[in-house]
Design an enzyme around this catalytic site. Structure first.
Site, PDB file in Angstrom:
ATOM      1  N   GLY A 182      -8.053  -1.884  14.700  1.00 61.19           N
ATOM      2  CA  GLY A 182      -6.604  -2.013  14.873  1.00 61.19           C
ATOM      3  C   GLY A 182      -6.006  -2.682  13.655  1.00 61.19           C
ATOM      4  O   GLY A 182      -6.556  -2.616  12.561  1.00 61.19           O
ATOM      5  N   ARG A 196      -0.363  -5.924  15.803  1.00 60.69           N
ATOM      6  CA  ARG A 196      -0.046  -4.533  15.453  1.00 60.69           C
ATOM      7  C   ARG A 196      -1.288  -3.661  15.673  1.00 60.69           C
ATOM      8  O   ARG A 196      -2.363  -3.966  15.204  1.00 60.69           O
ATOM      9  CB  ARG A 196       0.427  -4.449  13.995  1.00 60.69           C
ATOM     10  CG  ARG A 196       1.804  -5.066  13.804  1.00 60.69           C
ATOM     11  CD  ARG A 196       2.264  -4.994  12.363  1.00 60.69           C
ATOM     12  NE  ARG A 196       1.672  -6.013  11.531  1.00 60.69           N
ATOM     13  CZ  ARG A 196       2.016  -6.244  10.260  1.00 60.69           C
ATOM     14  NH1 ARG A 196       2.936  -5.511   9.679  1.00 60.69           N
ATOM     15  NH2 ARG A 196       1.436  -7.206   9.566  1.00 60.69           N
ATOM     16  N   THR A 226       0.868  -1.186   0.000  1.00 59.24           N
ATOM     17  CA  THR A 226       0.000   0.000   0.000  1.00 59.24           C
ATOM     18  C   THR A 226       0.904   1.235   0.000  1.00 59.24           C
ATOM     19  O   THR A 226       1.645   1.457   0.964  1.00 59.24           O
ATOM     20  CB  THR A 226      -0.900  -0.020   1.245  1.00 59.24           C
ATOM     21  OG1 THR A 226      -1.629  -1.254   1.253  1.00 59.24           O
ATOM     22  CG2 THR A 226      -1.860   1.149   1.254  1.00 59.24           C
ATOM     23  N   GLU A 268      -6.490 -10.252   6.887  1.00 67.78           N
ATOM     24  CA  GLU A 268      -5.828 -11.231   7.745  1.00 67.78           C
ATOM     25  C   GLU A 268      -6.902 -12.084   8.415  1.00 67.78           C
ATOM     26  O   GLU A 268      -7.970 -11.595   8.771  1.00 67.78           O
ATOM     27  CB  GLU A 268      -4.967 -10.522   8.801  1.00 67.78           C
ATOM     28  CG  GLU A 268      -3.671 -10.018   8.206  1.00 67.78           C
ATOM     29  CD  GLU A 268      -2.820  -9.242   9.196  1.00 67.78           C
ATOM     30  OE1 GLU A 268      -2.873  -9.536  10.397  1.00 67.78           O
ATOM     31  OE2 GLU A 268      -2.110  -8.328   8.749  1.00 67.78           O
ATOM     32  N   PHE A 283      -5.846  -6.552  -1.280  1.00 69.12           N
ATOM     33  CA  PHE A 283      -7.042  -6.300  -0.454  1.00 69.12           C
ATOM     34  C   PHE A 283      -7.322  -7.425   0.526  1.00 69.12           C
ATOM     35  O   PHE A 283      -8.403  -7.472   1.117  1.00 69.12           O
ATOM     36  CB  PHE A 283      -8.263  -6.086  -1.355  1.00 69.12           C
ATOM     37  CG  PHE A 283      -8.172  -4.838  -2.189  1.00 69.12           C
ATOM     38  CD1 PHE A 283      -8.522  -3.596  -1.654  1.00 69.12           C
ATOM     39  CD2 PHE A 283      -7.714  -4.877  -3.494  1.00 69.12           C
ATOM     40  CE1 PHE A 283      -8.419  -2.439  -2.408  1.00 69.12           C
ATOM     41  CE2 PHE A 283      -7.602  -3.727  -4.262  1.00 69.12           C
ATOM     42  CZ  PHE A 283      -7.955  -2.502  -3.719  1.00 69.12           C
ATOM     43  N   LYS A 300      -7.824  -8.931  15.907  1.00 71.63           N
ATOM     44  CA  LYS A 300      -9.114  -9.540  15.562  1.00 71.63           C
ATOM     45  C   LYS A 300      -8.924 -11.059  15.576  1.00 71.63           C
ATOM     46  O   LYS A 300      -7.786 -11.539  15.660  1.00 71.63           O
ATOM     47  CB  LYS A 300      -9.605  -9.062  14.203  1.00 71.63           C
ATOM     48  CG  LYS A 300      -8.752  -9.514  13.050  1.00 71.63           C
ATOM     49  CD  LYS A 300      -9.454  -9.163  11.771  1.00 71.63           C
ATOM     50  CE  LYS A 300      -8.752  -9.728  10.579  1.00 71.63           C
ATOM     51  NZ  LYS A 300      -9.456  -9.516   9.346  1.00 71.63           N
ATOM     52  N   CYS A 313      -3.328  -2.225   8.952  1.00 71.38           N
ATOM     53  CA  CYS A 313      -3.800  -1.492   7.769  1.00 71.38           C
ATOM     54  C   CYS A 313      -4.653  -0.269   8.081  1.00 71.38           C
ATOM     55  O   CYS A 313      -4.271   0.848   7.741  1.00 71.38           O
ATOM     56  CB  CYS A 313      -4.558  -2.440   6.854  1.00 71.38           C
ATOM     57  SG  CYS A 313      -3.475  -3.661   6.106  1.00 71.38           S
TER      58      CYS A 313
HETATM   59  N1  LIG Z   1      -1.392  -7.259   6.402  1.00 70.15           N
HETATM   60  C1  LIG Z   1      -2.486  -6.985   5.686  1.00 70.15           C
HETATM   61  O1  LIG Z   1      -3.596  -7.380   6.041  1.00 70.15           O
HETATM   62  C2  LIG Z   1      -2.388  -6.180   4.416  1.00 70.15           C
HETATM   63  C3  LIG Z   1      -3.475  -6.194   3.529  1.00 70.15           C
HETATM   64  C4  LIG Z   1      -3.379  -5.465   2.367  1.00 70.15           C
HETATM   65  C5  LIG Z   1      -2.245  -4.715   2.090  1.00 70.15           C
HETATM   66  N2  LIG Z   1      -1.204  -4.702   2.983  1.00 70.15           N
HETATM   67  C6  LIG Z   1      -0.005  -3.925   2.641  1.00 70.15           C
HETATM   68  O2  LIG Z   1       0.974  -4.841   2.152  1.00 70.15           O
HETATM   69  C7  LIG Z   1       2.276  -4.425   2.574  1.00 70.15           C
HETATM   70  C8  LIG Z   1       2.934  -5.534   3.380  1.00 70.15           C
HETATM   71  O3  LIG Z   1       2.173  -5.745   4.542  1.00 70.15           O
HETATM   72  P1  LIG Z   1       2.423  -7.008   5.500  1.00 70.15           P
HETATM   73  O4  LIG Z   1       1.382  -6.968   6.541  1.00 70.15           O
HETATM   74  O5  LIG Z   1       2.592  -8.219   4.662  1.00 70.15           O
HETATM   75  O6  LIG Z   1       3.837  -6.602   6.135  1.00 70.15           O
HETATM   76  P2  LIG Z   1       4.759  -7.506   7.057  1.00 70.15           P
HETATM   77  O7  LIG Z   1       5.416  -6.575   7.989  1.00 70.15           O
HETATM   78  O8  LIG Z   1       4.011  -8.680   7.573  1.00 70.15           O
HETATM   79  O9  LIG Z   1       5.840  -8.072   6.023  1.00 70.15           O
HETATM   80  C9  LIG Z   1       6.755  -7.277   5.342  1.00 70.15           C
HETATM   81  C10 LIG Z   1       7.982  -8.133   5.036  1.00 70.15           C
HETATM   82  O10 LIG Z   1       8.845  -7.396   4.178  1.00 70.15           O
HETATM   83  C11 LIG Z   1      10.183  -7.711   4.535  1.00 70.15           C
HETATM   84  N3  LIG Z   1      11.081  -6.697   3.972  1.00 70.15           N
HETATM   85  C12 LIG Z   1      11.318  -5.427   4.377  1.00 70.15           C
HETATM   86  N4  LIG Z   1      12.218  -4.839   3.584  1.00 70.15           N
HETATM   87  C13 LIG Z   1      12.549  -5.751   2.618  1.00 70.15           C
HETATM   88  C14 LIG Z   1      13.432  -5.732   1.507  1.00 70.15           C
HETATM   89  N5  LIG Z   1      14.127  -4.654   1.199  1.00 70.15           N
HETATM   90  N6  LIG Z   1      13.520  -6.855   0.755  1.00 70.15           N
HETATM   91  C15 LIG Z   1      12.822  -7.962   1.056  1.00 70.15           C
HETATM   92  N7  LIG Z   1      11.969  -8.040   2.105  1.00 70.15           N
HETATM   93  C16 LIG Z   1      11.844  -6.945   2.870  1.00 70.15           C
HETATM   94  C17 LIG Z   1      10.131  -7.741   6.047  1.00 70.15           C
HETATM   95  O11 LIG Z   1      11.256  -8.426   6.584  1.00 70.15           O
HETATM   96  C18 LIG Z   1       8.798  -8.466   6.296  1.00 70.15           C
HETATM   97  O12 LIG Z   1       8.972  -9.866   6.406  1.00 70.15           O
HETATM   98  C19 LIG Z   1       2.074  -3.120   3.327  1.00 70.15           C
HETATM   99  O13 LIG Z   1       2.214  -2.054   2.454  1.00 70.15           O
HETATM  100  C20 LIG Z   1       0.643  -3.231   3.808  1.00 70.15           C
HETATM  101  O14 LIG Z   1       0.045  -1.986   4.018  1.00 70.15           O
HETATM  102  C21 LIG Z   1      -1.253  -5.432   4.128  1.00 70.15           C
END
Ligand SMILES: NC(=O)c1ccc[n+]([C@@H]2O[C@H](COP(=O)([O-])OP(=O)(O)OC[C@H]3O[C@@H](n4cnc5c(N)ncnc54)[C@H](O)[C@@H]3O)[C@@H](O)[C@H]2O)c1
Length: 457
Positions: A257, A327, A121, A152, A149, A320, A260
């Site tokens: 919470g 987080r 995002t 979790e 989208f 949830k 996102c």
């Molecule tokens: N978690 C959700 O429900 C969700 C849903 C939709 C969108 N998003 C978006 O997706 C993105 C990722 O979210 P997430 O919850 O999976 O994050 P997360 O923190 O669970 O995972 C991110 C991963 O990226 C790795 N990372 C960081 N820098 C890196 C690099 N340079 N090279 C390789 N790996 C690297 C980290 O070590 C970590 O394992 C965010 O932008 C978030 O807003 C998350």
């Protein structure tokens, strides 16, 4: 196709595993060496229903590999997916440094033309910035926005049955490649929304803020119900049956919470500020959410006539049900507020206890004031109140008489209290067991019934 996914977190791991399950050759790359080592051994470091089996199945099949650096043949991938974190900075704006560093890495290693698909995002204009940054690559790389989208707790299902797939691409070729890639997920009808990268980036923030806005509005209404004697269940049903409004995301509770909503609402507000277009509703949505956390802490304090020296049990530490993610979890916020007021907290969660303890340990002054129990009812032993924060299925039909036996005897006339921050229990059942009931904007005397409550997120 040969695909690389950067980031093996909630999004990257689900996306990479899902793509490998569709038959593609996937390499998941993460800078967290411990995480990669665990995954390589078939151990999945996050809890997401159905994910561990899927990872192991595709690993065995040789279609899913893990590593910390890109080596041949993955320097000749058809597409590089970017799914790294974009956490908030102090101002609330998204920190896109991890995305940029991945872009540099792709530009350095890619040996053949490829797509760079941004699933993280990111603020409007990031894909254009990434495109420009990769100008020095030895081969043509085209950046596409494809925001994620998934929810979790239901992420695997969301991957295989997406409501929609948003593609922000500048060229027909990129659109066609991604349509092909996602075609197996749309056998029952196409769900692709094709647009330009900037609109695609904004769609993600708009969707999350719209949902968070509904939750914050209901939370404000729940406080108004509390103050005026109205009942938020009735308000929700009355409002949600309007087909123009719909029933989802209308549940009051402890505040939203997760990784996102809080971050994306603030990032939209920051983007508005930076663009000279204040996003008043996003700002208010965030403020109302902060206030809900304070309201809940005050509610617990008032229901016990002070919490200093008291022990409070918390059920549901994840933000949830069906996730281990803490987080921005309401449980963390509440636990911190209660400990700051002199209470001790004993928590239980089916999956998130370890993460909860890790986050709580960030405040050394809280040491010795927070613990967790393996079994749910053990958290109640000698506690003065129980607060339900995340409505895991195993909490939905508890034995209230057992709760009464476990909790400390009340003060004089006042029996121990159950604070139902998700409004899932029937107040009458609680009262009949000789306990007090406190919901969020609902009658404490059992005049309303709880209706079916599908998962919101
Ligand atoms: N978690 C959700 O429900 C969700 C849903 C939709 C969108 N998003 C978006 O997706 C993105 C990722 O979210 P997430 O919850 O999976 O994050 P997360 O923190 O669970 O995972 C991110 C991963 O990226 C790795 N990372 C960081 N820098 C890196 C690099 N340079 N090279 C390789 N790996 C690297 C980290 O070590 C970590 O394992 C965010 O932008 C978030 O807003 C998350």
């Amino acid at each position: 196709m040969r695909l690389v996914v950067f980031g093996a977190g909630y999004v990257g791991l689900v996306t990479g595993t899902g793509l490998s399950d569709l038959g593609h050759d996937v390499f998941l790359c993460d800078i967290d060496a411990d995480r990669i080592e665990a995954l390589s051994k078939g151990s999945v470091p996050i809890y997401e229903p159905g994910l561990a089996d899927l990872v192991r199945r595709n690993q065995r099949n040789g279609r899913l590999r893990f590593g910390t650096t890109i080596a041949p043949p993955y320097d000749r991938a058809d597409a590089y997916f970017v799914a790294v974190g974009t956490p908030p900075t102090a101002s609330g704006a998204a920190d896109i440094s991890a995305v940029l560093s991945v872009a540099d890495e792709i530009a350095r290693v890619a040996q053949t033309p490829a797509l760079v698909v941004v699933k993280s995002t990111v603020p409007v204009g990031t894909c254009d910035a990434v495109q420009e940054r990769m100008g020095g690559a030895r081969v043509p790389l085209e950046v596409v926005s494809n925001p994620e989208f998934l929810k979790e707790g239901d992420a695997v299902n969301d991957f295989f049955k997406p409501d929609r797939i948003v593609l922000g691409a500048r060229s027909e070729g990129a659109r066609a490649t991604l349509r092909d890639l996602y075609a197996p997920l749309q056998l029952s009808g196409e769900r692709v929304v094709v647009t330009d990268p900037r609109s695609s980036e904004l769609i993600k923030y708009a969707a999350n803020t719209m949902l968070a806005m509904r939750v914050s509005f209901m939370n404000e209404l729940s406080r108004l119900c509390h103050a005026t004697g109205a009942d938020v269940h009735a308000v929700r049903l009355g409002v949600g049956t309007d087909a123009r409004i719909g029933k989802r995301y209308l549940y009051s509770g402890p505040g939203y919470g997760g990784s996102c909503f809080p971050k994306d609402v603030q990032a939209l507000a920051a983007l508005g500020k930076a663009s000279g277009v204040p996003m008043r509703l996003a700002e208010a949505t965030h403020l109302a959410n902060e206030e809900q956390a304070t309201y809940l802490a005050d509610l617990v304090e008032k229901s016990l006539d002070g919490v200093e020296g008291r022990t409070i049990a918390l059920w549901g530490l994840a933000f949830k049900p069906e996730t281990d993610d803490v987080r921005e979890s309401p449980a963390v916020k509440l636990a911190r507020a209660l400990v700051d007021k002199g209470a001790t907290v004993v928590g239980h969660d089916p999956e998130a206890s370890e993460n909860f303890l890790k986050v709580m340990a960030e405040r050394p002054e809280h040491a010795g004031k927070v613990r967790v129990t393996e079994r749910d009812y053990d958290a109640l032993d000698g506690a003065h109140a129980l607060v339900l924060l995340a409505e895991w299925r195993s909490y939905r039909a508890p034995n209230f008489a057992e709760m009464k036996r476990r909790l400390a005897p009340g003060d004089g006339e006042l029996p121990p209290v159950l604070v139902d921050a998700r409004n899932i229990w029937r107040p009458l059942d609680v009262l009949r067991a000789g306990l007090r009931y406190q919901g969020i904007g609902v009658s404490a005397t059992g005049t309303t019934r709880v209706h079916d409550r599908p998962s919101q997120r």
